[in-house]
Design a protein around this motif. Sequence first.
Motif, PDB file in Angstrom:
ATOM      1  N   THR A  27      28.255  -8.532 -26.736  1.00  0.00           N
ATOM      2  CA  THR A  27      26.491  -9.058 -26.164  1.00  0.00           C
ATOM      3  C   THR A  27      25.714  -8.548 -27.702  1.00  0.00           C
ATOM      4  O   THR A  27      25.741  -7.400 -27.684  1.00  0.00           O
ATOM      5  CB  THR A  27      26.180  -8.575 -25.069  1.00  0.00           C
ATOM      6  N   LEU A  28      24.697  -9.034 -28.049  1.00  0.00           N
ATOM      7  CA  LEU A  28      23.962  -8.638 -29.176  1.00  0.00           C
ATOM      8  C   LEU A  28      22.339  -9.083 -28.340  1.00  0.00           C
ATOM      9  O   LEU A  28      21.978 -10.574 -28.324  1.00  0.00           O
ATOM     10  CB  LEU A  28      24.248  -9.454 -30.155  1.00  0.00           C
ATOM     11  N   PHE A  29      21.471  -8.125 -28.528  1.00  0.00           N
ATOM     12  CA  PHE A  29      20.053  -8.140 -27.889  1.00  0.00           C
ATOM     13  C   PHE A  29      19.536  -8.140 -29.386  1.00  0.00           C
ATOM     14  O   PHE A  29      19.469  -7.154 -29.896  1.00  0.00           O
ATOM     15  CB  PHE A  29      19.126  -6.809 -26.493  1.00  0.00           C
ATOM     16  N   VAL A  30      18.650  -8.879 -29.105  1.00  0.00           N
ATOM     17  CA  VAL A  30      17.213  -9.083 -30.655  1.00  0.00           C
ATOM     18  C   VAL A  30      15.685  -9.075 -30.166  1.00  0.00           C
ATOM     19  O   VAL A  30      16.041  -9.748 -29.542  1.00  0.00           O
ATOM     20  CB  VAL A  30      17.986 -10.475 -31.262  1.00  0.00           C
ATOM     21  N   PHE A  31      15.638  -8.041 -30.909  1.00  0.00           N
ATOM     22  CA  PHE A  31      14.450  -7.779 -30.741  1.00  0.00           C
ATOM     23  C   PHE A  31      13.624  -7.572 -31.873  1.00  0.00           C
ATOM     24  O   PHE A  31      13.091  -8.000 -33.154  1.00  0.00           O
ATOM     25  CB  PHE A  31      14.195  -6.435 -30.354  1.00  0.00           C
ATOM     26  N   HIS A  32      12.549  -9.538 -31.998  1.00  0.00           N
ATOM     27  CA  HIS A  32      11.718  -9.071 -32.725  1.00  0.00           C
ATOM     28  C   HIS A  32      10.266  -8.760 -32.580  1.00  0.00           C
ATOM     29  O   HIS A  32      10.299  -7.690 -32.494  1.00  0.00           O
ATOM     30  CB  HIS A  32      10.820 -10.719 -32.420  1.00  0.00           C
ATOM     31  N   GLY A  33       9.563  -8.966 -34.002  1.00  0.00           N
ATOM     32  CA  GLY A  33       8.849  -7.864 -34.392  1.00  0.00           C
ATOM     33  C   GLY A  33       7.480  -8.855 -34.037  1.00  0.00           C
ATOM     34  O   GLY A  33       7.233  -9.579 -33.678  1.00  0.00           O
ATOM     35  N   THR A  34       6.206  -7.477 -34.687  1.00  0.00           N
ATOM     36  CA  THR A  34       4.870  -8.195 -33.311  1.00  0.00           C
ATOM     37  C   THR A  34       4.617  -9.328 -34.455  1.00  0.00           C
ATOM     38  O   THR A  34       4.528  -9.755 -35.796  1.00  0.00           O
ATOM     39  CB  THR A  34       3.926  -7.115 -34.078  1.00  0.00           C
ATOM     40  N   GLY A  35       3.895  -9.867 -33.324  1.00  0.00           N
ATOM     41  CA  GLY A  35       3.583 -11.654 -33.600  1.00  0.00           C
ATOM     42  C   GLY A  35       4.756 -12.395 -33.837  1.00  0.00           C
ATOM     43  O   GLY A  35       4.400 -13.782 -33.620  1.00  0.00           O
ATOM     44  N   GLY A  36       6.116 -12.265 -33.533  1.00  0.00           N
ATOM     45  CA  GLY A  36       7.000 -12.733 -33.425  1.00  0.00           C
ATOM     46  C   GLY A  36       7.499 -13.104 -32.036  1.00  0.00           C
ATOM     47  O   GLY A  36       6.794 -12.816 -30.537  1.00  0.00           O
ATOM     48  N   ASP A  37       8.663 -14.145 -31.477  1.00  0.00           N
ATOM     49  CA  ASP A  37       8.567 -14.825 -29.942  1.00  0.00           C
ATOM     50  C   ASP A  37      10.295 -14.721 -30.532  1.00  0.00           C
ATOM     51  O   ASP A  37      11.401 -14.105 -31.383  1.00  0.00           O
ATOM     52  CB  ASP A  37       7.648 -15.848 -29.589  1.00  0.00           C
ATOM     53  N   GLU A  38      11.182 -14.659 -29.131  1.00  0.00           N
ATOM     54  CA  GLU A  38      12.128 -14.679 -29.267  1.00  0.00           C
ATOM     55  C   GLU A  38      12.900 -15.867 -29.990  1.00  0.00           C
ATOM     56  O   GLU A  38      14.514 -15.592 -29.997  1.00  0.00           O
ATOM     57  CB  GLU A  38      12.828 -15.603 -27.232  1.00  0.00           C
ATOM     58  N   ASN A  39      12.601 -16.567 -30.736  1.00  0.00           N
ATOM     59  CA  ASN A  39      12.857 -17.487 -31.701  1.00  0.00           C
ATOM     60  C   ASN A  39      12.764 -16.889 -32.834  1.00  0.00           C
ATOM     61  O   ASN A  39      14.076 -17.462 -33.458  1.00  0.00           O
ATOM     62  CB  ASN A  39      12.535 -18.746 -31.689  1.00  0.00           C
ATOM     63  N   GLN A  40      12.512 -16.042 -33.068  1.00  0.00           N
ATOM     64  CA  GLN A  40      11.958 -15.309 -34.457  1.00  0.00           C
ATOM     65  C   GLN A  40      13.300 -14.374 -35.477  1.00  0.00           C
ATOM     66  O   GLN A  40      13.312 -15.443 -36.616  1.00  0.00           O
ATOM     67  CB  GLN A  40      11.252 -13.922 -34.892  1.00  0.00           C
ATOM     68  N   LEU A  41      14.147 -14.181 -34.872  1.00  0.00           N
ATOM     69  CA  LEU A  41      15.297 -14.112 -35.401  1.00  0.00           C
ATOM     70  C   LEU A  41      16.399 -14.669 -34.153  1.00  0.00           C
ATOM     71  O   LEU A  41      17.967 -14.043 -34.863  1.00  0.00           O
ATOM     72  CB  LEU A  41      15.543 -12.334 -34.724  1.00  0.00           C
ATOM     73  N   PHE A  42      16.671 -15.715 -33.871  1.00  0.00           N
ATOM     74  CA  PHE A  42      17.552 -15.723 -32.342  1.00  0.00           C
ATOM     75  C   PHE A  42      18.746 -16.729 -33.982  1.00  0.00           C
ATOM     76  O   PHE A  42      19.868 -16.473 -33.531  1.00  0.00           O
ATOM     77  CB  PHE A  42      17.280 -17.517 -31.886  1.00  0.00           C
ATOM     78  N   ASP A  43      17.985 -17.853 -34.855  1.00  0.00           N
ATOM     79  CA  ASP A  43      18.910 -18.228 -36.052  1.00  0.00           C
ATOM     80  C   ASP A  43      19.842 -16.952 -36.343  1.00  0.00           C
ATOM     81  O   ASP A  43      20.758 -17.500 -36.520  1.00  0.00           O
ATOM     82  CB  ASP A  43      18.683 -19.751 -36.476  1.00  0.00           C
ATOM     83  N   LEU A  44      19.003 -16.480 -37.219  1.00  0.00           N
ATOM     84  CA  LEU A  44      19.884 -15.537 -37.763  1.00  0.00           C
ATOM     85  C   LEU A  44      20.454 -14.427 -37.166  1.00  0.00           C
ATOM     86  O   LEU A  44      21.714 -13.777 -38.000  1.00  0.00           O
ATOM     87  CB  LEU A  44      18.741 -14.312 -38.642  1.00  0.00           C
ATOM     88  N   ALA A  45      20.968 -14.558 -35.928  1.00  0.00           N
ATOM     89  CA  ALA A  45      21.759 -13.864 -35.114  1.00  0.00           C
ATOM     90  C   ALA A  45      23.087 -14.252 -34.682  1.00  0.00           C
ATOM     91  O   ALA A  45      23.807 -13.599 -35.372  1.00  0.00           O
ATOM     92  CB  ALA A  45      20.881 -12.840 -33.372  1.00  0.00           C
ATOM     93  N   ARG A  46      22.483 -15.368 -34.686  1.00  0.00           N
ATOM     94  CA  ARG A  46      23.603 -16.624 -34.509  1.00  0.00           C
ATOM     95  C   ARG A  46      24.428 -16.484 -35.841  1.00  0.00           C
ATOM     96  O   ARG A  46      25.828 -16.792 -35.995  1.00  0.00           O
ATOM     97  CB  ARG A  46      23.297 -17.798 -34.163  1.00  0.00           C
TER      98      ARG A  46
END
Length: 200
Positions: free
Chosen positions: A20-39
């Motif tokens: 399980t990889l938990f992904v945490f965005h930066g200020t001003g981002g949201d749950e989509n900011q790094l989601f595709d990158l993580a995949r």
Amino acid sequence: MTEADGYVFREHDGPEGAPTLFVFHGTGGDENQLFDLARQLAPSARIIAPRGDVSEMGALRFFRRTGEGVYDMDDLALRTGRMAAFMKAQVGDGPVYGLGYSNGANILASVMLSDPGIVTAAVLMHPLIPWAPSDLPGLKGRKVLITAGRRDPMSPAETTQALADYFAAQGAEAKLFWHEGGHEIAQAELGAVQRFLTEL
């Protein structure tokens, strides 16, 4: 989108026993900011990307601050406890990894410093931990990659180095990757993250 324990989050299922990889965005981002990158970085992992629940003039964050690099420590402790509980409730049978950028790296690091048993490996991209953490034997054997820009005005190089040195002193397998820029995510940095995650 799903909501649990007060957090809205985006999820991608993985096979049984997958990390399980938990992904945490930066200020001003949201749950989509790094989601595709993580995949892309961890295609076989289950991905969980929570949305920060603090608004700073409309910009989402994971905890409050009173100024640039000045944290509301009481709020940080509260939000860290909430995030740790959220993560524990979401983990599956496989190992648990974390990846965070900027404010997301800070909440991930704070969770590790408060409850080191949750995450076995973490990528902290441009973190800022502006205090000296206490010794924490529970970090021994944890794998940590810190990535940073040598000219980052928001995460000073000496503070980044101190954090890497701290993890190493606790017995963690700490690696530090520098690029020559600032607070932006560089392509070479992503390559280092990919290698780190692949080696896990």
